[in-house]
Design an enzyme around this catalytic site. Structure first.
Site: not given
Length: 768
Positions: A87, A223, A653
Site C-alpha cells: 500500500h 502487504d 507502514s
C-alpha cells in the site's frame, strides 16, 4: 524558571529509573542507550546501542529510509534493494499499470535492472544524523519571554541550524520540537530521488481482504512491494538517469529464516507520523464528538460515489483505486478511534489525571504561578476552536476533496506568477514545466463524471453543515446564477473549466493569461474557499492555537516535573523512532482468543471468487492445496502474518520488524481495530502491530513470482548463522546476462562481557 524546567527534564532523561511499559513508546534511537537498553536486553535484544544507532559506523539506522515522505522502507541487499508495503508502493504500481499491462492485477517482477520501472516524484530520505539542539534553540528564553518573541527566536534559530546543516544543498535538514516545544532535535538526511519499482505481488495478495479486513486481525495480506534506490556513479543522490548505479547502503538487514514464536523480542524501526498523547480531555472531546463524526460522514459519501464508478468498469477502477484506498484507510480509522476512546473510558481517565495535576500545581506558589492556569487555558482554547473547527474540516474534506478542485488549487503558483508579472523567462519556464508534469500525472487518475457528482454532493453537505456566517463568497454563484441547484452548478463548472481536460489545460499552458485563470469556474471556487479560510477562519484558529501551544508546553513540562521518576517518550512527529515489545496474541472479547499468527490455510478458507477483496490467485491455491511451501514453512505451516505488541502509528507502514539479533522477521503494515486510539492514547491491553511474515514474502517471490534472482541478493540467516540450507528456485536467476550471482552472507559471533553484548560481523561472498 524555564531554565529550571529544562534542567529538571534533562536530569530525568539522564538518570531517572525507567517505569513506562516496555511495549509502549516510540523512542528516539539517539537516546536508547540512556533510557531503554537494560529493559530491551532483558526482553531479548542481543545488540548494543551502537549497533542500533551510530553516526560514525554502520548501524541499523542506515538500513531504514523514509519512503516518499509518508511510509518507511528498509534495505535488504547491498545493491539498494528496498522493501516496503504494497500500500506504500500502491501509487507507483498503479501509475505503471495500464489496462493492457496491469501490474496491480497481475503483479510484476523485474528480471533485469533494465526492466525496473522509474517513478517520477518518488524519493527516499536516509538519516545521516540526529542531534539534540535544545540548548541552542532555547538559549536565553525564560518565563518572562513573551510568546511572540519566543516564537520568533525559535523560528529563527531552528531555521539557522537547519540551513547550516544542509551544507549548501548536500542534505535535507530540519529541526523538530518535542514534548510540545520543551525540547528540540535536528535531523539531517540524504535524499535519493531515483527510486525504481522492482517487484510487487498481484493486488489479490498485496491487498487481500481489502477494506473488509483493513485494521482487522486475523489478517492474511501479503502487504509488500520492492523497489531499488539508485545513485550517481560517484555515490551521490541524483535524479533519474540511465547512468545511475544501485545505491550501496552502509547496512542492510539480514533476513531471518528461523521463524517467530510467541514471546520473541520484536523491534519496529521506522517513521511514525503523528501522535498527540499529551492532549487534554477537552481536545479529545472535540475529536470524539465533532471532528471524527464530520470526517466519517464526508468520507463515507466520497467512497460510495467512487465505488459506484469503480464497479462500472475496470478502467474506472484503475483510475480511482489509489485515491479510494487512501480515503478508505482513515475513514475506518476514525470510526475505530471513537469506539476505542469510549470503550477505554479515556475521557474519565484524563479528567482524573488533570484533577491530580491541578492539585499538584496549586499546592505550591511557584508551581501555581507557572502551571496553575495551563489546563484552564487549554480548555478555553479548545472551546474557541470548536466554533471554527467544522469550517476547517469541510474545507479539506469537502470543498477541496474533489480531484478537479484540488488540481485547480495547485494552480495557485501560476496565478501568483501571472498576477505579479515579475518572473523572468527562466523562472516562468521552470514553473510551467513543473505544472505540465503535474498535469500528466493528474489526468491519469482523473474521472470527470465521478468527480462532478462528488463536487455537487460534498458542496451541498458543506452548505448545510458549516455555519452560514462562515461561508464567505464560496456559494455566491450557486445562489445568484444557479438558484441553489448544486447539480447545475457542478455541470457548468466541469464543462467550462480550462482544467476540465488535459487538452484544455495544455492549451491554457501554451498561452497562460491571468484573465483566463481568474475567470475559470473551478479556480474561482477554490480561490473563494481559500480566501474565506485565510481571511475568516485561519486567523481565529491561529489565535486559539497560539494560546493552546503555550498552555500545552507548560502542561507537559509540569507533568514531567510532577512525575520525576517516570520517563516520558515524545509524541511521534515523522522522525525516526523505534519501539520494542514481543510477539504476542490477545483476547479481544470474552470467549475470543486470537493466536499470534495466521497461515495460508486461513487465506485459502477466505477465498471468494465473487468478491474482488477475497480472490486468490489460482497458483497460490494450488500451492496451498499441495502444501508446497519449500523451505519457507514453519512446522509444516505456511505462515502469512503475525502480531506483536509494538507501539506504532501511521508512517510506520513498511517498517521492518526486527528480532533480537538485528534480523528482519516481518514487515509492519497495520494496527488492530480494538486499538485505533493509538494516535491519542496507548492501549496497553489491546494494542497490536500487524506484520506480514518475511518468509511469506520470500515464498510469494519464489513460488509465484519466480524472482529467485532477487532473493539471491539478500543475506539469509538461520538463528544468526548463514542459512546454507536455503536454496531458492533457479527460475529467472539470470540477471543482466550473468548466471553467476554473488550473495553476501554474514558470520555472527556473539560475546558476552558483563551486561553488554558484543556482536562481530564478518561479510563473506558465496557464489551461486
Amino acid at each position: 524558571m524555564l531554565k529550571k524546567i529544562y534542567a529538571v527534564a534533562l536530569a530525568i532523561s539522564l538518570g531517572a529509573s525507567f517505569s513506562a511499559k516496555a511495549d509502549e513508546g516510540m523512542w528516539l534511537p539517539l537516546l536508547v542507550k540512556r533510557l531503554n537498553m537494560v529493559d530491551m536486553q532483558k526482553q531479548g535484544l542481543q545488540l548494543t546501542a551502537e549497533e542500533i544507532y551510530n553516526v560514525n559506523n554502520a548501524s541499523l539506522k542506515d538500513a531504514i529510509v523514509q519512503f516518499g515522505g509518508f511510509c518507511t522502507g528498509e534495505f535488504i541487499s547491498k545493491e539498494g534493494l528496498l522493501l516496503t508495503n504494497h500500500h506504500c508502493g500502491y501509487d507507483a504500481i498503479a501509475t505503471n499499470s495500464t489496462p493492457e499491462n496491469n501490474l496491480l492485477r497481475d503483479g510484476f517482477w523485474a528480471k533485469t535492472r533494465q526492466e525496473e520501472r522509474k517513478n517520477e516524484g518518488l524519493f527516499v530520505d536516509i538519516l545521516v544524523r540526529m542531534e539534540d539542539v535544545s540548548s541552542q534553540v532555547l538559549q536565553g528564553i525564560n518565563a518572562q519571554t513573551s510568546e511572540q518573541e519566543r516564537a520568533k527566536l525559535v523560528a529563527e534559530r531552528t531555521k539557522s541550524l537547519a540551513d547550516a546543516a544542509k551544507n549548501n544543498g548536500q542534505y535535507v535538514a530540519y529541526v523538530r520540537d518535542f514534548y510540545n516545544g520543551n525540547e528540540f532535535y535536528m535531523f539531517v538526511y540524504e535524499r535519493f530521488s531515483d527510486v525504481r519499482l522492482v517487484g510487487t505481488p498481484p493486488e489479490s495478495i498485496g491487498k487481500f481482504g481489502g477494506d473488509t479486513d483493513n485494521w482487522m486481525w486475523p489478517r492474511h495480506t501479503g502487504d509488500f512491494s520492492m523497489f531499488r534506490v539508485y545513485m550517481s556513479p560517484d555515490g551521490k543522490p541524483a535524479t533519474y538517469s540511465d547512468k545511475n548505479v544501485p545505491y550501496k547502503p552502509k547496512h542492510h538487514l539480514p533476513i531471518s529464516m528461523s521463524g517467530v514464536k510467541e514471546g520473541d523480542f520484536s523491534m519496529v524501526f521506522g517513521f511514525p507520523g503523528r501522535t498527540t498523547r499529551f492532549m487534554a480531555g477537552s481536545g479529545l472531546s472535540m475529536a470524539v464528538d465533532q471532528s471524527n463524526p464530520a470526517r466519517i460522514k464526508l468520507r463515507e459519501r466520497r467512497l460510495a460515489i467512487m465505488k459506484e464508478a469503480m464497479d462500472a468498469s475496470q478502467a474506472n477502477r484503475l483510475k480511482l483505486a489509489s485515491n479510494y484506498a487512501s480515503i478508505s484507510n482513515y475513514y475506518k480509522y476514525y470510526i475505530g478511534q471513537n469506539e476505542g476512546i469510549k470503550r477505554m473510558k479515556t475521557l474519565n481517565k484524563k479528567a482524573n489525571e488533570e484533577k491530580a495535576f491541578q492539585t499538584w500545581a496549586d499546592a505550591d506558589a511557584t508551581r501555581k504561578g507557572l502551571y496553575g492556569s495551563a489546563l484552564s487555558d487549554i480548555n478555553a482554547s479548545y472551546a474557541g476552536q470548536r466554533e471554527y473547527n467544522l469550517s476547517a474540516i469541510y474545507r479539506s474534506e469537502a470543498a477541496l476533496a474533489p480531484q478537479l478542485m484540488m488540481h485547480a488549487y495547485q494552480y495557485t503558483p501560476v496565478y501568483n506568477m501571472l498576477k505579479e508579472g515579475k518572473a523572468d523567462k527562466a523562472q516562468r519556464d521552470q514553473l510551467m514545466a513543473g505544472v505540465k508534469e503535474m498535469n500528466e500525472e493528474f489526468y491519469k487518475s482523473y474521472l470527470a463524471s465521478t468527480d462532478q457528482k462528488m463536487f455537487a454532493e460534498l458542496m451541498q453537505m458543506y452548505y448545510n453543515d458549516v455555519p452560514k456566517a462562515q461561508h464567505g463568497d464560496i456559494f455566491k454563484d450557486l445562489t445568484s446564477t444557479y438558484k441553489g441547484d448544486f447539480k447545475k452548478w457542478a455541470a457548468d463548472i466541469y464543462s467550462k473549466s480550462i482544467l476540465g481536460t488535459e487538452a484544455k489545460a495544455n492549451a491554457f499552458l501554451a498561452n497562460p493569461t491571468l484573465k483566463a485563470l481568474e475567470n475559470d469556474p473551478a479556480f474561482k471556487v477554490v480561490r473563494a474557499v481559500q480566501q474565506n479560510y485565510t481571511t475568516n477562519i485561519l486567523p481565529k484558529l491561529n489565535e486559539y492555537n497560539a494560546s493552546l501551544a503555550k498552555a500545552n508546553r507548560l502542561y507537559v513540562a509540569g507533568l514531567r516535573e510532577m512525575n520525576p521518576n517516570k520517563v516520558y517518550y515524545p509524541d511521534a512527529n515523522s522522525t525516526l523512532r523505534l519501539s520494542y515489545g514481543t510477539v504476542k496474541g490477545y483476547e479481544p472479547r470474552d470467549g475470543v482468543e486470537y493466536k499470534y499468527y495466521t497461515t495460508l490455510d486461513g487465506l485459502a478458507a477466505k477465498e471468494d471468487p465473487t468478491n474482488e477483496e477475497f480472490i486468490v490467485p489460482a497458483k497460490l491455491m494450488e500451492l496451498a492445496a499441495k502444501k508446497d511451501y519449500g523451505k519457507y514453512a514453519d512446522n509444516g505451516e505456511m505462515r502469512v502474518a503475525f502480531i506483536t505488541n509494538n507501539d506504532i502509528t501511521g508512517g510506520n507502514s513498511g517498517s521492518p520488524v526486527i528480532n533480537g539479533r538485528g534480523e528482519l522477521i516481518g514487515l509492519a503494515f497495520d494496527g488492530n481495530w480494538e486499538a485505533m486510539t493509538g494516535d491519542l492514547v496507548f492501549d496497553p491491553e489491546y494494542k497490536r502491530c500487524i506484520n506480514v511474515d518475511i518468509k511469506y514474502v520470500l515464498f510469494v517471490m519464489d513460488k509465484l513470482g519466480n524472482a529467485g534472482h532477487l532473493i539471491n541478493e539478500m543475506t539469509l540467516v538461520n538463528n544468526g548463522n548463514p542459512n546454507t540450507q536455503f536454496n531458492p528456485s533457479l527460475n529467472d536467476m539470470k540477471m543482466n546476462g550473468k548466471m553467476e550471482i554473488e550473495t553476501p552472507t554474514e558470520e555472527i559471533k556473539i560475546k558476552k562481557k558483563g551486561n553488554e553484548t558484543k556482536i562481530k560481523r564478518e561479510t563473506k561472498k558465496q557464489k551461486n
